[in-house]
Scaffold this active site. Structure first.
Site, short mmCIF file in Angstrom:
data_model
loop_
_atom_site.label_atom_id
_atom_site.label_comp_id
_atom_site.label_asym_id
_atom_site.label_seq_id
_atom_site.Cartn_x
_atom_site.Cartn_y
_atom_site.Cartn_z
CG HIS A 352 -2.14 0.81 1.11
ND1 HIS A 352 -2.45 1.81 2.01
CD2 HIS A 352 -3.15 0.82 0.19
CE1 HIS A 352 -3.58 2.39 1.67
NE2 HIS A 352 -4.03 1.81 0.57
CE LYS A 354 -1.79 4.84 -1.10
NZ LYS A 354 -2.15 3.63 -1.77
CG ASP A 359 18.62 12.24 -10.37
OD1 ASP A 359 19.18 13.17 -10.98
OD2 ASP A 359 17.91 11.39 -10.96
CG HIS A 676 -7.46 7.69 -0.65
ND1 HIS A 676 -6.09 7.69 -0.86
CD2 HIS A 676 -7.85 6.39 -0.72
CE1 HIS A 676 -5.68 6.45 -1.05
NE2 HIS A 676 -6.72 5.63 -0.97
CE LYS A 678 -4.59 6.32 2.47
NZ LYS A 678 -5.94 5.95 2.70
CG ASP A 683 -0.98 20.48 20.38
OD1 ASP A 683 -2.20 20.23 20.36
OD2 ASP A 683 -0.22 20.14 21.31
#
Length: 824
Positions: A352, A354, A359, A676, A678, A683
């Site tokens: 999973h 991605k 360079d 989607h 994550k 704070d």
């Protein structure tokens, strides 16, 4: 003083033994009934050294003879017990040692480090005999949690209770407990595979594309106007500039995807090259291009379709076949002992991560790495407008993506809008991302990667950066010198540092948490109602069967194995602040429902676990409010949101008179914006961005493979409160709410919580209204009602408790046929 020792009322605990009538268990069980439980929260180190005088459960018994006859267990001539140790807090398994074959005096010398956030009475050490046909209890010992909290460090030889006569087994263990500190703002995760880095820069992205728009409020970061960048534009520029190498990993990748697009017309968009064309051109110019994609098990080379879940893996490999681009498909195999469990694992879990690495001579250490939630594939390109219909003829030409059943093209209904968060790192952190790629490539590809020389200057800056992963040793070839920094279960080494990073971030939050995630479920060990109902079911079934031994494995399958700590830690952090009379707030943005058919069995079960998680959190907060004697509501501290959009359907879409979900969606001109992301902001100082969902699959470390970055800025020795992390949070809020108000500067304040709730509820009312208003902002209050006692029900604004335009229950339903490990 630490925060890991709150006393709780005495309670009836479920027996660890699956047979409460066991004579060996009886005395221990009665002791547990009387023992006062405590809240055990902090970091626990456990060392299992050795056992002596274990009983022999093998040998001349029926089970051994059956195994020998079937040749299921390749035994030595000793034919002795094969012991391993389970370590549990009451009924909840935490850790497990490796199996030692044919040994009654085994030496493990295994060390474990784990976070704990459990209510209970005892830490148990269960010694089992491992066999192919079932397992057998050899003995157990325990230490009171209250004693561990008090003494902090314990070294003990435990005399084990055993059902076997004529033996007195002993287990040598060591414990070290560190309760949660009241000090906050310490975000480095120590003893991690990848250490904290002090060079390079970080860029944080909201959506694949960000256009200059009035929906983004005008505010500053480091006194300069905040201008969000476009992730896919930057990735395209990085590919274009690369001179030596470009490496990819992905859950999915589509060669026909265009990273740069033009909103004027379809022709203007098609003038930009596809991702496949860009990579082949770079490879032809001598750039080393390596692609590592998940090999979806239900898509084969012979079929070469988009796949059951739409990864396009075989199509992508076929496209690059015969070119200088090296595209490898990696299956998510797992090291399991049982054939059935191996099959389930191989077909259930995925790669999973991605990642794009390349360079760049202008960057620190000469390279850049992109990571986060965005796969370079169909439907992921979107901007802050999240159009339903309007972009199908320009930006999304040849890129129509929708998973709702019955909508296959723009003439049948809206596209699925996509919201995501991504990141770019340079410097040593980018080299750590490269190291992750090398470790995976060396395991999957026939040839190892040769080290690539990069000549960028080392640039120190304000950023502190750390890379985290969820990945086991059957998915990466770990550096042997770092194996002591990995976790272990049943002898398998794995990295679960993403979970550690989330827990560390939550525990170090002093004001608020802002979370966006595709899923939100877990901490099943705290779902007390589920556990008690399972026990009631156990007793009901047991009453009809005279031989209770038949039911020994029963409770292994009544509660899902989703015991990661993120939801309960959020709830407990809120409760701790309530007890200390401090303001704190958590804002959590999730999809309206998982993508696909919301009536499907697996989606309904995910929603069921999600609702159970919400109930657990709100109940804990309500109970703490009541005990603190203050006038407050659980939603003064914790709230869930989703994203949605209204838009008039395009002229090509035909709506008939029937009352189908597709017709309802088109008639009402509304659909969810699929969250989607994550990401977590703490704070306005610290951010985690990656590929990991808040579920067991992503946080376990031995299921889906994941990667994330944790980062913050320093000014001298001080944490930066008004830097790019705050810019990300403000940018997301202004995108979702269509505005940014001064009140939002203090998200922890009750005034801010109530204002965001007010706006999101107004937006929900606009989302549900008969008249289509395209100017309704996107942030919607999630369609649940929460009582002052923490009870959670479907929103009263939704007839029959269904999601709008569907007949799917908002709170979900438990599946009667799916294994829970598929949905948690």
């Amino acid at each position: 003083m630490g925060r890991g020792s709150n006393n709780h009322e005495s309670r009836l605990l479920l027996p660890v033994s699956k047979n409460p009538d066991d004579s060996v268990w009886g005395e221990e069980y009665m002791t547990r009934k009387k023992e006062t439980s405590v809240y055990f929260r902090g970091d626990l180190k456990v060392v299992v050294n050795r056992a002596i005088n274990l009983p022999n459960a093998d040998g001349n018994n029926l089970k051994s003879k059956v195994e020998s006859w079937l040749s299921l267990d390749k035994r030595s001539k000793k034919d002795l017990s094969d012991p391993y140790v389970n370590i549990c807090i009451d009924d909840h398994k935490l850790l497990q040692t490796k199996v030692i074959k044919d040994e009654l005096n085994p030496v493990w010398n295994e060390s474990f480090q784990t976070e704990v956030s459990h209510e209970g009475s005892f830490l148990y050490f269960w010694v089992w005999d491992d066999d192919t046909v079932g397992k057998e209890k050899l003995g157990h010992g325990s230490i009171k949690l209250s004693e561990i909290i008090e003494k902090k460090i314990i070294k003990r030889s435990l005399e084990l209770m055993t059902p076997f006569d004529k033996c007195k087994p002993v287990l040598d263990v060591e414990l070290e407990f560190e309760p949660v500190s009241e000090e906050v703002g310490l975000f480095e995760v120590t003893k991690c595979y990848f250490p904290l880095r002090h060079t390079g820069e970080v860029t944080l992205y909201q959506d694949a594309c960000c256009l200059p728009s009035s929906s983004h409020a005008k505010f500053s970061v480091h006194t300069a106007p905040y201008t969000p960048r476009s992730a896919w534009d930057d990735i395209a520029d990085t590919i274009t500039k690369a001179q030596k190498f470009i490496y990819f990993t992905g859950w999915s990748m589509t060669h026909s995807t265009r990273l740069k697009r033009n909103g004027r017309s379809a022709q203007a968009t098609k003038e930009h090259p596809t991702l496949g064309e860009m990579l082949i051109a770079k490879a032809n110019n001598g750039v080393k291009v390596l692609i590592l994609l998940w090999d979806e098990p239900f898509n084969t080379e012979d079929l070469a379709t988009v796949g059951v879940v739409g990864t396009n893996d075989e199509l992508t490999r076929n496209y690059f076949s015969g070119t200088k681009v090296n595209c490898v498909l990696a299956s998510r195999r797992k090291s399991k002992r049982g054939m059935l469990e191996t099959l389930v694992s191989n077909t259930s879990f995925s790669h999973h991560q991605k990642i794009v690495i390349a360079d760049d001579e202008t960057a620190s250490h000469g390279m850049v790495a992109y990571l986060g939630g965005l796969d370079l594939t169909n439907g992921r390109y979107d901007d802050q407008h999240h159009f339903l219909y309007k972009s199908s003829e320009n930006k999304h030409v040849d890129d129509f993506y929708q998973t709702f059943p019955g909508i296959l093209n723009p003439n049948q209904g809206p596209r699925q809008p996509w919201h995501d968060v991504h990141a770019r790192v340079t410097g040593e952190a980018a080299m750590d991302v490269l190291q992750n790629f090398k470790e995976r490539w060396k395991l999957e590809a026939p040839k190892e990667i040769k080290d690539v020389n990069v000549y960028g200057k080392v640039k120190s800056g304000r950023w502190k950066v750390q890379i985290f992963r969820s990945i086991p040793n059957d998915a990466a070839k770990f550096d042997d010198s770092k194996r002591h920094l990995l976790q272990s279960k049943h002898g398998q080494k794995y990295d679960a540092s993403i979970h550690r990073a989330y827990i560390s971030g939550i525990r170090n939050a002093g004001r608020f948490l802002y979370i966006e995630n595709q899923y939100f479920l877990g901490s099943a060990h705290s779902w007390s109602s589920t556990l008690h109902s399972a026990y009631e079911t156990y007793n009901t079934v047991k009453s009809y069967l005279s031989d209770s031994k038949i039911l020994k494995p029963f409770s292994l399958y009544t509660t899902p194995r989703a015991n990661h700590l993120i939801p309960v830690e959020i709830a407990e952090q809120i409760c701790d602040m309530i007890r200390r009379r401090k303001r704190f707030a958590a804002y959590i943005v999730i999809p309206l429902f998982p993508e696909g058919d919301p009536n499907a069995g697996h989606i309904q079960e995910i929603l069921h676990w999600q609702a159970t998680t919400m109930k657990m959190m709100y109940k804990r907060i309500a109970r703490t409010i009541r005990r603190a004697g203050i006038q407050a509501h659980p939603r003064d501290y914790l709230n869930f949101f989703c994203l949605g959009r209204r838009e008039e359907k395009s002229g090509n879409v035909v709506v008939t008179q029937d009352d189908s979900p597709v017709n309802n969606i088109n008639r009402n001109g509304r659909a969810m914006i699929y969250v989607h992301s994550k990401a977590m902001v703490v704070d306005d100082i610290y951010a985690i961005v990656g590929s990991a969902n808040i579920n067991q699959r992503s946080m376990d470390g031995r299921r889906d493979t994941e990667i994330a970055v944790g980062c913050w800025e320093n000014s001298g020795d001080k944490l930066v409160h008004d830097g790019h992390v705050q810019g990300l949070r403000k940018g997301l809020w202004s995108e979702h709410l269509g505005r940014y108000e001064e009140l939002f500067e203090n998200p922890e304040s009750l005034e801010c919580v109530k204002r965001v709730l007010e706006l999101s509820q107004d937006n929900w009312d606009g989302y549900m209204a008969e008249e289509i208003d395209e100017n309704v902002p996107h942030l919607l209050s999630y369609p649940i009602d929460v009582s002052v006692d923490g009870d959670v029900t479907a929103s009263s604004t939704c007839p029959n408790g269904f999601f709008p335009d569907t007949t799917a229950p908002i709170l979900g339903t438990k599946s009667s046929y799916l294994p829970s490990r598929l949905t948690v």
